[in-house]
Design a protein around this motif. Structure first.
Motif, PDB file in Angstrom:
ATOM      1  N   LEU A   1       0.854  -1.192   0.000  1.00 39.10           N
ATOM      2  CA  LEU A   1       0.000   0.000   0.000  1.00 39.10           C
ATOM      3  C   LEU A   1       0.887   1.238   0.000  1.00 39.10           C
ATOM      4  O   LEU A   1       1.703   1.430   0.906  1.00 39.10           O
TER       5      LEU A   1
ATOM      6  N   GLY B   1      -0.303   4.520   3.422  1.00 37.54           N
ATOM      7  CA  GLY B   1      -0.510   3.089   3.274  1.00 37.54           C
ATOM      8  C   GLY B   1      -0.228   2.316   4.544  1.00 37.54           C
ATOM      9  O   GLY B   1      -0.835   1.270   4.789  1.00 37.54           O
TER      10      GLY B   1
ATOM     11  N   GLY C   1       2.573  -1.351   4.302  1.00 42.66           N
ATOM     12  CA  GLY C   1       2.183  -0.039   3.820  1.00 42.66           C
ATOM     13  C   GLY C   1       3.194   1.002   4.239  1.00 42.66           C
ATOM     14  O   GLY C   1       3.858   0.866   5.273  1.00 42.66           O
TER      15      GLY C   1
ATOM     16  N   ALA D   1      -2.772  -0.200   6.286  1.00 47.45           N
ATOM     17  CA  ALA D   1      -2.392  -1.581   6.591  1.00 47.45           C
ATOM     18  C   ALA D   1      -2.792  -1.930   8.018  1.00 47.45           C
ATOM     19  O   ALA D   1      -3.320  -3.017   8.291  1.00 47.45           O
TER      20      ALA D   1
END
Length: 290
Positions: free
Chosen positions: A45, A116, A112, A120
């Motif tokens: 991510l 992100g 991530g 996560a």
């Protein structure tokens, strides 16, 4: 996917590009992701203002151990832009969860970076039966965010968020300015390659993208609020920070206090974008976890 964007200019070796259709009756768009490798599932991510290709240097290092899924978060990269869509943390988390549920991924390692990393962590809180481990790199959950990068970043973000003129400012993104802002997130400034910068600018020229950019900058309070979800996580967690990340020592200590059982790593000399400048560090963590 609706033909509203050009094709990516970067190909990550070993990857193929895929999409997940929007669900009927939901205000969401098609999601795009890159897939590579074999083994247990690894979901990557990306950060604020980037896309799946942010992990171009990491994917080849781990695709012999994992089946990698690098997602373009909703409205970003080559995922569909939906007019009026929310870019608050819950809405973006819903996009991540669509990836896991649509592909029926289980025993997932979530890695991530920046925004992100927050997603996560909150996805692992929401889907404990699917999350095996979380590696959260430079969590973007502190006041100021990217505005701590430099004076230029503070000016740009303030302009994007300003009432009235904000949408206009969000649509103006000179190459030199974006380069300076992103380099402010690197300990090794040569890690920002020209072809990647050009790719980000191409994505930034997509119709409707200025609204996405403004929405992402506006969502920082929701990312900060998402920290309340961290103690719900059942999976093992590894917190990773660059020595020169925008977060302050007090921000890092606050997350260590929230997650007392988490492993912790400080990467010497690295900044906010560790996936760009030190993919070897993240690959080492992933291989050890595998």
């Amino acid at each position: 996917m609706p033909n509203q964007t050009p094709r990516p200019t970067i190909h990550v070796p070993g990857t193929t590009s895929h999409t997940i259709a929007a669900r009927d009756g939901h205000r969401e768009g098609t999601l795009r992701y890159l897939k590579a490798g074999t083994g247990a599932p690894l979901v990557l991510l990306h950060t604020v203002r980037t896309q799946a290709e942010h992990f171009r240097n990491l994917i080849p290092l781990v695709s012999d151990r994992y089946t990698v899924y690098a997602l373009d978060l909703p409205g970003m990269g080559y995922s569909e832009i939906v007019p009026g869509a929310s870019y608050e943390e819950p809405a973006m988390r819903a996009g991540v969860e669509r990836l896991l549920t649509a592909l029926d991924l289980e025993d997932v390692t979530l890695l991530g970076e920046s925004m992100g990393a927050v997603l996560a962590l909150t996805t692992a809180a929401d889907l404990p039966d699917r999350a095996r481990r979380v590696i959260a790199v430079n969590t973007y959950d502190f006041r100021g965010g990217i505005a701590r990068s430099s004076l230029l970043a503070r000016v740009v973000v303030a302009g994007v968020l300003a009432p009235g003129v904000g949408p206009v400012v969000a649509g103006v993104e000179p190459k030199a300015a974006l380069r300076r802002i992103l380099r402010g997130g690197l300990g090794d400034r040569t890690a920002l390659q020209t072809d990647y910068l050009d790719e980000l600018l191409q994505v930034g020229s997509r119709p409707g993208y200025p609204a996405v950019a403004r929405g992402v900058y506006q969502n920082l309070p929701s990312l900060i609020a998402a920290r309340a979800r961290y103690p719900e996580i059942k999976a093992p967690i590894h917190l990773v920070y660059g020595e020169k990340d925008w977060s302050r020592p007090s921000d890092r200590v606050a997350n260590k206090d929230l997650l007392p059982d988490a492993e912790y790593m400080l990467v010497p000399g690295a900044g906010h974008f560790i996936a760009l400048e030190r993919p070897d560090v993240l690959a080492g963590l992933l291989k050890a976890a595998a």
